[in-house]
Design a protein around this motif. Structure first.
Motif, PDB file in Angstrom:
ATOM      1  N   LYS A 183      20.007  -7.927   7.248  1.00 36.69           N
ATOM      2  CA  LYS A 183      18.753  -8.680   7.221  1.00 36.69           C
ATOM      3  C   LYS A 183      18.780  -9.938   6.340  1.00 36.69           C
ATOM      4  N   ALA A 184      19.839 -10.158   5.559  1.00 33.56           N
ATOM      5  CA  ALA A 184      19.881 -11.341   4.692  1.00 33.56           C
ATOM      6  C   ALA A 184      20.135 -12.600   5.513  1.00 33.56           C
ATOM      7  N   ILE A 185      19.579 -13.725   5.046  1.00 34.31           N
ATOM      8  CA  ILE A 185      19.717 -15.011   5.726  1.00 34.31           C
ATOM      9  C   ILE A 185      20.076 -16.074   4.692  1.00 34.31           C
ATOM     10  N   ALA A 186      20.979 -16.983   5.056  1.00 31.75           N
ATOM     11  CA  ALA A 186      21.334 -18.090   4.163  1.00 31.75           C
ATOM     12  C   ALA A 186      21.748 -19.291   4.997  1.00 31.75           C
ATOM     13  N   SER A 187      21.449 -20.484   4.513  1.00 30.90           N
ATOM     14  CA  SER A 187      21.910 -21.712   5.145  1.00 30.90           C
ATOM     15  C   SER A 187      22.625 -22.566   4.115  1.00 30.90           C
ATOM     16  N   ARG A 188      23.381 -23.521   4.594  1.00 28.93           N
ATOM     17  CA  ARG A 188      24.293 -24.301   3.760  1.00 28.93           C
ATOM     18  C   ARG A 188      23.532 -25.161   2.765  1.00 28.93           C
ATOM     19  N   GLY A 189      24.010 -25.157   1.527  1.00 27.96           N
ATOM     20  CA  GLY A 189      23.423 -25.972   0.480  1.00 27.96           C
ATOM     21  C   GLY A 189      24.502 -26.631  -0.355  1.00 27.96           C
ATOM     22  N   THR A 190      24.104 -27.255  -1.436  1.00 27.02           N
ATOM     23  CA  THR A 190      25.032 -27.966  -2.305  1.00 27.02           C
ATOM     24  C   THR A 190      25.546 -27.047  -3.412  1.00 27.02           C
ATOM     25  N   GLU A 191      26.463 -27.569  -4.234  1.00 28.26           N
ATOM     26  CA  GLU A 191      27.090 -26.760  -5.269  1.00 28.26           C
ATOM     27  C   GLU A 191      26.077 -26.276  -6.311  1.00 28.26           C
ATOM     28  N   LEU A 192      26.309 -25.059  -6.818  1.00 25.63           N
ATOM     29  CA  LEU A 192      25.464 -24.451  -7.836  1.00 25.63           C
ATOM     30  C   LEU A 192      26.320 -24.047  -9.030  1.00 25.63           C
TER      31      LEU A 192
END
Length: 387
Positions: free
Chosen positions: A210-219
């Motif tokens: 059920k987890a969802i993630a989309s592309r982001g910048t460096e953390l």
């Protein structure tokens, strides 16, 4: 845990052709607004390096990995290290797990302080199966697909040293070729890649993850890992009980997942037409000492599992004769009954999934299942067992 909201919109840098000299990315995996894992990786023409921190149960796990790539984009070596969030090793864990890939074999070495455990397998053009929430290396599969090679079932070796497989298959039923389904991993996540084969979306909506993630910048993953806390048990077990005369018991044992700001009926949690486990984790079990008549079906005394199918034309309770299994294991061949349910609105939002077995008369009752804005229910008659 609710971390500060990270902007995950796809930047214009990823919408245009990007040189393969460096492609950093991060993915924040959420259940609703709760962060359960963060992945960060950088890919070049010769290497993929990444790390991931995950909140799971009573622990925090942090993984760091490196893949070296041949000119054809396939891995030649890999290293995966698992530590606690502070960098210390878990008890009895290897300090490093290394993989060596040749054209016709793959070798895994688990490195301990006093020994190295080695396993070798004959497997052509093999890959590595990574732990859940490490999906950056799937970009290699996307590149293989674009070059025309087979990508549906490739031999792959995991951390535990067992040879399995990995792959991707089309998932864009609407003709969207950028959507694929992951095969061989713990969850059949939906992945979306752009024209440069860079991963843009990981979606577990149609899995039990059920987890969802989309592309982001460096953390700053190291700093975030220090602030994260274990999730604890996400879905506690509960038992609903109803009494129907002397010795008449109806029990339902189930897990209690939370909504976490997600859509429920016909949405992210109970999608239309799918078979739902009626809770979380282990299958939901019904125990009855009475014969239960639901609609025109009689359920004899005994143990069963319950499932629900929610459709646009109605919601149905499924009583299944198989017991003792994990909640995603379902076979229609073992179905005993399929009974229509009534759906009504709840007076207020129900955050934790709740089942009630309610007595309405000495020999009659109703099973009520409430979650989010709605409740589904089915009445039954409990008949004493004749001597």
């Amino acid at each position: 845990m609710r971390l500060p909201v990270v902007t995950l919109a796809i930047g214009t840098a990823y919408l245009t052709a990007t040189p393969l000299s460096a492609q950093p990315a991060s993915f924040v995996y959420r259940l609703g607004n709760d962060t359960v894992a963060i992945e960060q990786f950088t890919r070049t023409a010769t290497r993929v390096t990444g790390e991931m921190v995950q909140r799971s149960g009573a622990a925090l796990a942090r993984y760091q990995y490196t893949l070296t790539l041949a000119k054809n984009g396939r891995p030649t070596t890999a290293s995966i290290k698992r530590t606690n969030a502070d960098g210390s090793l878990p008890p009895n864990a290897p300090s490093d797990t290394r993989f060596t890939v040749t054209a016709d074999s793959i070798v895994r070495e688990a490195v301990f302080a006093d020994s190295t455990q080695r396993r070798a397998f004959a497997a052509k053009q093999a890959l590595i199966n990574f732990p859940t929430f490490i999906y950056g290396p799937t970009e290699l599969l996307a590149g293989m697909r674009k070059s025309g090679g087979p990508t549906d079932s490739i031999p792959a070796l995991g951390l535990a040293g067992n040879l399995g497989f990995t792959g991707i298959v089309p998932a864009g039923g609407d003709g969207n070729a950028s959507l694929v389904r992951l095969r061989g991993g713990a969850y059949a996540m939906t992945l979306r890649f752009d024209a440069n084969n860079t991963l843009q979306l990981v979606d577990g909506s149609f899995t039990t993850n059920k987890a969802i993630a989309s592309r982001g910048t460096e953390l700053d993953l190291a700093a975030i890992a220090k602030s994260m806390k274990p999730t604890g048990t996400l879905s506690l077990r509960e038992t609903a009980r109803g009494a129907f005369g002397q010795g008449g018991m109806v029990l339902i044992d189930y897990g209690r997942p939370s909504v976490r700001d997600r859509t429920v009926w016909g949405g992210a949690l109970v999608p239309f037409d799918t078979i739902w486990r009626v809770g979380a984790n282990d299958a939901t079990h019904l125990f009855t000492s009475r014969t239960l008549t639901m609609g025109n079906v009689a359920v004899p005394p005994g143990a069963y599992t319950l499932f629900v199918q929610h459709t646009r034309n109605g919601t149905f309770l499924i009583v299944n004769k198989q017991v003792g299994q994990w909640g995603t294991i379902y076979s229609a061949l073992n179905d005993l009954a399929r009974v229509p349910m009534q759906m009504t609105a709840t007076p207020s939002q129900v955050e934790e999934f709740t089942i009630v077995v309610r007595s309405t008369l000495p020999t009659r009752g109703v099973i009520e299942m409430s979650w989010g804005p709605s409740m589904v229910s089915v009445p039954f008659t409990a008949t004493a067992v004749r001597p």
